[in-house]
Design a protein around this motif. Structure first.
Motif, short mmCIF file in Angstrom:
data_model
loop_
_atom_site.label_atom_id
_atom_site.label_comp_id
_atom_site.label_asym_id
_atom_site.label_seq_id
_atom_site.Cartn_x
_atom_site.Cartn_y
_atom_site.Cartn_z
N ALA A 150 48.25 36.78 41.45
CA ALA A 150 47.08 37.53 41.93
C ALA A 150 46.51 36.88 43.18
CB ALA A 150 46.02 37.61 40.84
N ILE A 151 46.46 35.55 43.21
CA ILE A 151 45.93 34.85 44.39
C ILE A 151 46.80 35.13 45.61
CG2 ILE A 151 45.59 32.55 45.41
CD1 ILE A 151 44.66 31.63 42.60
N GLU A 152 48.11 35.05 45.43
CA GLU A 152 49.01 35.35 46.55
C GLU A 152 48.82 36.79 47.04
OE1 GLU A 152 53.14 34.29 45.94
OE2 GLU A 152 52.65 32.52 47.12
N PHE A 153 48.77 37.73 46.10
CA PHE A 153 48.59 39.13 46.48
C PHE A 153 47.24 39.35 47.17
CE2 PHE A 153 51.58 41.18 43.06
CZ PHE A 153 52.66 40.59 43.68
N ASN B 213 50.14 37.68 50.69
CA ASN B 213 51.58 37.49 50.49
C ASN B 213 52.04 38.44 49.39
OD1 ASN B 213 54.20 36.49 50.54
ND2 ASN B 213 53.72 34.80 49.17
N ARG B 214 52.52 39.61 49.79
CA ARG B 214 52.81 40.68 48.84
C ARG B 214 54.30 40.97 48.77
NH1 ARG B 214 47.48 44.63 49.20
NH2 ARG B 214 46.09 42.96 48.52
N ASN B 215 54.80 41.01 47.54
CA ASN B 215 56.22 41.25 47.29
C ASN B 215 56.34 41.93 45.93
OD1 ASN B 215 58.95 41.15 46.73
ND2 ASN B 215 59.21 39.02 47.35
N ASP B 216 56.74 43.19 45.94
CA ASP B 216 56.86 43.96 44.69
C ASP B 216 57.75 43.29 43.66
OD1 ASP B 216 55.18 45.88 45.61
OD2 ASP B 216 56.68 47.44 45.89
N ALA B 217 58.76 42.56 44.12
CA ALA B 217 59.70 41.92 43.19
C ALA B 217 58.99 40.91 42.30
CB ALA B 217 60.82 41.24 43.98
N MET B 218 57.88 40.38 42.76
CA MET B 218 57.15 39.37 41.99
C MET B 218 56.37 39.96 40.83
SD MET B 218 57.94 36.41 43.13
CE MET B 218 59.57 37.14 43.18
N GLN C 279 46.73 47.12 40.96
CA GLN C 279 45.45 47.47 41.56
C GLN C 279 45.17 46.61 42.80
OE1 GLN C 279 42.11 47.22 38.90
NE2 GLN C 279 40.61 47.60 40.51
N ILE C 280 45.51 45.31 42.72
CA ILE C 280 45.34 44.44 43.88
C ILE C 280 46.22 44.91 45.04
CG2 ILE C 280 45.75 42.09 44.75
CD1 ILE C 280 45.00 41.08 41.94
N LEU C 281 47.46 45.29 44.72
CA LEU C 281 48.39 45.73 45.76
C LEU C 281 47.97 47.05 46.41
CD1 LEU C 281 51.82 44.92 44.05
CD2 LEU C 281 50.79 43.73 45.99
N ALA C 282 47.17 47.82 45.72
CA ALA C 282 46.74 49.12 46.25
C ALA C 282 45.57 49.00 47.22
CB ALA C 282 46.35 50.04 45.09
N THR D 129 47.89 51.82 56.06
CA THR D 129 47.33 52.25 54.78
C THR D 129 48.22 51.87 53.59
OG1 THR D 129 48.38 54.42 55.05
CG2 THR D 129 46.08 54.20 55.78
N ASP D 130 49.46 51.46 53.85
CA ASP D 130 50.35 51.05 52.78
C ASP D 130 50.14 49.55 52.54
OD1 ASP D 130 52.28 50.66 50.91
OD2 ASP D 130 54.00 51.04 52.22
N TRP D 131 49.12 49.25 51.75
CA TRP D 131 48.70 47.87 51.59
C TRP D 131 49.68 47.02 50.80
CZ3 TRP D 131 45.38 47.50 55.15
CH2 TRP D 131 44.43 48.51 55.37
#
Length: 265
Positions: A116-119, A123-128, A144-147, A173-175
């Motif tokens: 959650a802290i990284e996101f 630092n966003r990566n769906d694989a995680m 929710q964080i990724l959105a 807009t694609d966060w």
């Protein structure tokens, strides 16, 4: 001296729950150290998440002074987390092997609060999301964080509101997608750093973000050295490559333009 029927220190802090939350699975002396190290780290991370979320909201609302205080607190939290590795390093490889087998597949790699802290930071990566697939409620929280915009996204949107050209970051807009470093953002931060007296609030925000990432990097570095000191180059308990994976994570930059701008000045 009488607290029957009144709230006491232990009642308020729910110390009975906290102090009975350690359940070593072996008879090894150092397993209690290992458990408390990670439990206290998770508590500090819970506070870091609270502060990062609040700082992002404050930046979104142009309330920068409260955001500065929150970001300063996040940096100090990671200073605490960094120092905690010094305690764990008092455990030798021989002592760790006495209970390592009891850990099964559990690993710090599976910490959803760390994820959650990284996101939240950017630092966003769906694989995680995969290590948390067995916990739908956790995945939902991370989704929710990724959105939503990350902390750094909010800083860049603030730059845009202040009249700076930040290129594609002004309309993105694609966060959840991994953000690409942007030359326009680099130029904007360069303008801020060349005239700090003119852009003081943005300048201070930039330095608060760098301070946060500075301590975050130190925490990661101490993590790597602690793991190598205790298990060498063996694989991690959760199936990661151990030290080699952690070294790779040292190369990740949360706020890339804020580091590159130093070369540009």
């Amino acid at each position: 001296m009488e607290f029957r029927g009144r709230m006491s220190y232990g009642d308020y802090l729910h110390l009975e729950k906290i102090l009975n939350a350690q359940s070593p699975l072996s008879g090894a002396h150092d397993e209690l150290l290992f458990i408390i190290q990670h439990q206290t780290s998770e508590l500090w991370m819970k506070l870091a998440i609270h502060e990062i979320r609040s700082a992002s909201k404050a930046i979104h609302e142009d309330r920068l002074q409260p955001a500065f205080k929150m970001l300063s607190r996040v940096a100090r939290i990671f200073e605490q987390l960094t120092g905690a590795w010094d305690v764990l390093r008092t455990m030798t490889p021989s002592e760790y092997t006495q209970f390592r087998g009891s850990l099964g597949q559990s690993s710090g790699f599976q910490s959803y609060q760390y994820r959650a802290i990284e996101f939240l930071a950017g630092n966003r990566n769906d694989a995680m999301l995969k290590p948390h697939a067995h916990r739908p409620e956790v995945v939902a929280e991370l989704e929710q964080i990724l959105a939503e915009p990350s902390l750094y996204d909010e800083a860049l949107l603030l730059l845009s509101r202040q009249g700076f050209d930040v290129g594609a970051d002004a309309t993105r807009t694609d966060w959840r997608a991994t953000r690409t470093p942007n030359d326009a953002v680099l130029a904007a931060w360069r303008e801020v750093y060349l005239a700090p007296e003119k852009h003081w609030m943005l300048y201070e925000l930039a330095e608060k973000l760098v301070d946060f990432e500075d301590y975050f990097r130190r925490w990661r570095f101490n993590h790597v050295t602690t793991v190598e000191r205790i298990i060498g180059l063996k694989r991690g308990t959760g199936g990661t490559s151990g030290v080699s994976y952690l070294r790779k994570m040292l190369e990740v930059e949360l706020f890339p333009e804020l580091w590159k701008v130093r070369t540009e000045l």
